[in-house]
Design a protein around this motif. Structure first.
Motif, PDB file in Angstrom:
ATOM      1  N   ASP A 203      -2.674 -26.963 -16.686  1.00  0.00           N
ATOM      2  CA  ASP A 203      -1.620 -27.551 -15.787  1.00  0.00           C
ATOM      3  C   ASP A 203      -0.402 -27.385 -16.845  1.00  0.00           C
ATOM      4  O   ASP A 203       0.667 -26.934 -16.000  1.00  0.00           O
ATOM      5  N   LYS A 204      -0.350 -27.452 -18.103  1.00  0.00           N
ATOM      6  CA  LYS A 204       0.694 -27.312 -19.118  1.00  0.00           C
ATOM      7  C   LYS A 204       1.278 -25.899 -18.776  1.00  0.00           C
ATOM      8  O   LYS A 204       2.356 -25.334 -18.790  1.00  0.00           O
ATOM      9  N   LEU A 205       0.243 -24.821 -19.052  1.00  0.00           N
ATOM     10  CA  LEU A 205       0.688 -23.270 -18.973  1.00  0.00           C
ATOM     11  C   LEU A 205       1.355 -22.992 -17.691  1.00  0.00           C
ATOM     12  O   LEU A 205       2.319 -22.237 -17.387  1.00  0.00           O
ATOM     13  N   TRP A 206       0.704 -23.479 -16.618  1.00  0.00           N
ATOM     14  CA  TRP A 206       1.218 -23.165 -15.432  1.00  0.00           C
ATOM     15  C   TRP A 206       2.476 -23.848 -15.058  1.00  0.00           C
ATOM     16  O   TRP A 206       3.603 -22.798 -14.380  1.00  0.00           O
ATOM     17  N   LYS A 207       2.782 -24.760 -15.380  1.00  0.00           N
ATOM     18  CA  LYS A 207       4.032 -25.540 -15.363  1.00  0.00           C
ATOM     19  C   LYS A 207       5.027 -24.671 -16.217  1.00  0.00           C
ATOM     20  O   LYS A 207       6.227 -24.214 -15.620  1.00  0.00           O
ATOM     21  N   TYR A 208       4.935 -24.286 -17.554  1.00  0.00           N
ATOM     22  CA  TYR A 208       5.617 -23.697 -18.308  1.00  0.00           C
ATOM     23  C   TYR A 208       6.059 -22.015 -17.383  1.00  0.00           C
ATOM     24  O   TYR A 208       7.368 -21.765 -17.395  1.00  0.00           O
ATOM     25  N   LEU A 209       5.040 -21.437 -17.090  1.00  0.00           N
ATOM     26  CA  LEU A 209       5.304 -20.158 -16.176  1.00  0.00           C
ATOM     27  C   LEU A 209       6.264 -20.377 -15.222  1.00  0.00           C
ATOM     28  O   LEU A 209       7.186 -19.490 -14.921  1.00  0.00           O
ATOM     29  N   GLN A 210       5.840 -21.373 -14.406  1.00  0.00           N
ATOM     30  CA  GLN A 210       6.849 -21.495 -13.256  1.00  0.00           C
ATOM     31  C   GLN A 210       8.200 -22.220 -13.572  1.00  0.00           C
ATOM     32  O   GLN A 210       9.226 -21.395 -12.910  1.00  0.00           O
ATOM     33  N   ASP A 211       8.491 -22.780 -14.581  1.00  0.00           N
ATOM     34  CA  ASP A 211       9.930 -23.127 -15.082  1.00  0.00           C
ATOM     35  C   ASP A 211      10.584 -21.901 -15.716  1.00  0.00           C
ATOM     36  O   ASP A 211      11.764 -21.968 -15.498  1.00  0.00           O
ATOM     37  N   TYR A 212       9.749 -21.196 -16.238  1.00  0.00           N
ATOM     38  CA  TYR A 212      10.406 -19.849 -16.907  1.00  0.00           C
ATOM     39  C   TYR A 212      10.861 -19.155 -15.899  1.00  0.00           C
ATOM     40  O   TYR A 212      11.995 -18.524 -16.032  1.00  0.00           O
ATOM     41  N   ARG A 240      -0.563  -6.870 -23.597  1.00  0.00           N
ATOM     42  CA  ARG A 240      -0.104  -8.418 -24.063  1.00  0.00           C
ATOM     43  C   ARG A 240      -0.793  -9.091 -22.789  1.00  0.00           C
ATOM     44  O   ARG A 240      -0.638 -10.411 -23.022  1.00  0.00           O
ATOM     45  N   TYR A 241      -1.702  -8.857 -22.034  1.00  0.00           N
ATOM     46  CA  TYR A 241      -2.245  -9.701 -21.003  1.00  0.00           C
ATOM     47  C   TYR A 241      -3.161 -10.661 -21.596  1.00  0.00           C
ATOM     48  O   TYR A 241      -3.185 -11.875 -21.244  1.00  0.00           O
ATOM     49  N   TYR A 242      -3.385 -10.631 -22.769  1.00  0.00           N
ATOM     50  CA  TYR A 242      -4.099 -11.359 -23.576  1.00  0.00           C
ATOM     51  C   TYR A 242      -3.396 -12.760 -23.798  1.00  0.00           C
ATOM     52  O   TYR A 242      -3.758 -14.071 -24.010  1.00  0.00           O
ATOM     53  N   LYS A 243      -2.172 -12.879 -24.001  1.00  0.00           N
ATOM     54  CA  LYS A 243      -1.287 -13.888 -24.141  1.00  0.00           C
ATOM     55  C   LYS A 243      -1.248 -15.036 -23.278  1.00  0.00           C
ATOM     56  O   LYS A 243      -1.453 -16.247 -23.466  1.00  0.00           O
ATOM     57  N   ASP A 244      -0.941 -14.520 -22.076  1.00  0.00           N
ATOM     58  CA  ASP A 244      -0.986 -15.622 -20.950  1.00  0.00           C
ATOM     59  C   ASP A 244      -1.282 -15.271 -19.613  1.00  0.00           C
ATOM     60  O   ASP A 244      -1.556 -15.800 -18.620  1.00  0.00           O
ATOM     61  N   GLY A 245      -1.560 -13.682 -19.590  1.00  0.00           N
ATOM     62  CA  GLY A 245      -2.043 -13.241 -17.967  1.00  0.00           C
ATOM     63  C   GLY A 245      -0.874 -13.248 -17.141  1.00  0.00           C
ATOM     64  O   GLY A 245      -1.127 -12.963 -16.034  1.00  0.00           O
ATOM     65  N   SER A 246       0.284 -13.584 -17.492  1.00  0.00           N
ATOM     66  CA  SER A 246       1.251 -13.934 -16.546  1.00  0.00           C
ATOM     67  C   SER A 246       1.596 -12.830 -15.593  1.00  0.00           C
ATOM     68  O   SER A 246       1.946 -12.934 -14.506  1.00  0.00           O
ATOM     69  N   GLU A 247       1.239 -11.441 -16.093  1.00  0.00           N
ATOM     70  CA  GLU A 247       1.985 -10.211 -15.131  1.00  0.00           C
ATOM     71  C   GLU A 247       0.695 -10.022 -14.089  1.00  0.00           C
ATOM     72  O   GLU A 247       1.213  -9.511 -12.927  1.00  0.00           O
ATOM     73  N   ILE A 248      -0.355 -10.541 -14.100  1.00  0.00           N
ATOM     74  CA  ILE A 248      -1.317 -10.439 -12.951  1.00  0.00           C
ATOM     75  C   ILE A 248      -1.889 -11.654 -12.950  1.00  0.00           C
ATOM     76  O   ILE A 248      -2.795 -11.907 -13.664  1.00  0.00           O
ATOM     77  N   LYS A 256      -5.405 -25.234  -6.518  1.00  0.00           N
ATOM     78  CA  LYS A 256      -5.773 -24.897  -7.508  1.00  0.00           C
ATOM     79  C   LYS A 256      -4.979 -24.008  -8.430  1.00  0.00           C
ATOM     80  O   LYS A 256      -4.313 -23.243  -7.569  1.00  0.00           O
ATOM     81  N   ASN A 257      -4.826 -24.183  -9.532  1.00  0.00           N
ATOM     82  CA  ASN A 257      -4.067 -23.265 -10.411  1.00  0.00           C
ATOM     83  C   ASN A 257      -4.612 -21.943 -10.325  1.00  0.00           C
ATOM     84  O   ASN A 257      -5.773 -21.688 -10.205  1.00  0.00           O
ATOM     85  N   PRO A 258      -3.649 -21.056 -10.429  1.00  0.00           N
ATOM     86  CA  PRO A 258      -4.046 -19.422 -10.380  1.00  0.00           C
ATOM     87  C   PRO A 258      -4.751 -19.251 -11.832  1.00  0.00           C
ATOM     88  O   PRO A 258      -4.878 -19.796 -12.594  1.00  0.00           O
ATOM     89  N   ARG A 259      -5.457 -18.064 -11.769  1.00  0.00           N
ATOM     90  CA  ARG A 259      -6.382 -17.751 -12.953  1.00  0.00           C
ATOM     91  C   ARG A 259      -6.211 -16.153 -13.415  1.00  0.00           C
ATOM     92  O   ARG A 259      -5.394 -15.581 -12.807  1.00  0.00           O
TER      93      ARG A 259
END
Length: 328
Positions: A203-212, A240-248, A256-259
């Protein structure tokens, strides 16, 4: 006929995988220790380390040189990073930019009949085209007929991945790059059925990515995560995908949060066979697949190269504006 080839800047062997049906790899070189582990697990040999320490005279004779030489000095992201650190880039970068010349000295010494080089699309425009011009001048100065084209893998794998491929022949052979289909397989076709919960974003990472993303969209920027369309293709998989996977990110429904993709899904996204062994940590695997080639694209290029060698149609001149070839 079987061909002897060498695999430079080998990574985890994506280019080798495409060429193995046509012959034998007689030498491999890759400095990254974790990539060496993956390579050895899949091909039964540990690549030599630093290419700068390799004497070109000690490289075995070969027919085809293969090299996915380092992208960082030429990529947009790499250039930005080096500028921010106050470092030079391209051919002025002493650690990576000059690694192209290690390829050149081996070509000069061993004179293989063909080569394939792979790099990022931006290589062609780097430094207002000067970098690419130097590369072409060096290769042609070594007596090769050179062809270069940017190809997108998305017609063969569900990933938008543009890369430049440079093909050369010692003889002035007729060669055409393969036609890549406009539409390829959908993303859902490579996804695993049962995926561990650890790949779902917290939840924390998903919220961070959405806010960003919201913060940057207000500024008119397109930065942020990429929620993939399961019926289409993804953005480019990067190291850099290992960092947060944000591009895909893979959607999992409203409740449910994405994965993130799993390492095996990354392997499939790059077109590696199911038999390809993943023996390193997830972090290392993400880096390795992000740095790799899309194997099916290289397979088509390999086929075209072998056909050109065996067809042996030599450029003999130009008549009425058209190139003329003759079989030797």
């Amino acid at each position: 006929m079987l061909y002897r080839f060498i695999d430079l800047f080998a990574g985890i062997g994506g280019i080798r995988t495409a060429f193995e049906p046509y012959g034998e790899c007689v030498f491999s070189c890759e400095w990254d220790i974790k990539a060496q582990e993956t390579y050895e697990a899949n091909f039964g040999e540990k690549p030599v380390g630093d290419i700068r320490q390799v004497n070109e005279k000690d490289v075995p004779d070969h027919d085809i040189l293969l090299a996915g030489f380092p992208c960082q000095p030429f990529s947009i992201a790499g250039v930005s990073k080096k500028k921010s650190l106050g470092r030079e880039h391209g051919f002025l970068d002493e650690t990576q930019g000059t690694l192209f010349f290690d390829i050149a000295r081996i070509l000069k010494e061993k004179k293989p009949q063909a080569f394939l080089l792979e790099n990022v699309k931006n290589l062609k425009s780097h430094d207002k085209g000067k970098t690419f011009k130097v590369i072409m001048n060096v290769l042609e100065g070594l007596g090769y007929t050179v062809y270069a084209e940017v190809l997108n893998a998305k017609g063969l794998v569900p990933q938008n991945r543009e890369r430049i491929y440079i093909v050369g022949f010692k003889n002035p052979l007729r060669f055409e790059f393969p036609e890549i289909p406009n539409k390829g397989p959908a993303l859902y076709t490579i996804l695993e059925k049962n995926v561990d919960e650890k790949y779902t974003l917290s939840d924390k990472l998903w919220k961070y990515l959405q806010d960003y993303k919201e913060k940057h969209s207000k500024k008119g920027n397109g930065f942020g995560y990429g929620l993939a369309d399961l019926n289409s293709y993804t953005r480019t998989l990067s190291a850099r995908y290992y960092k947060d996977g944000s591009e895909i990110l893979i959607p999992q429904g409203d409740d449910k949060n994405p994965r993130k993709l799993t390492p095996r899904e990354c392997a499939r996204l790059q077109g590696f066979p199911e038999t390809f062994k993943i023996v390193v940590s997830n972090t290392a695997a993400y880096k390795q697949f992000g740095n790799s080639v899309a194997v099916p694209v290289v397979s088509l290029i390999a086929e075209k190269m072998i056909q050109a060698i065996e067809r042996n149609e030599i450029l003999v001149g130009v008549k009425e504006g058209r190139l003329e070839y003759a079989t030797k």
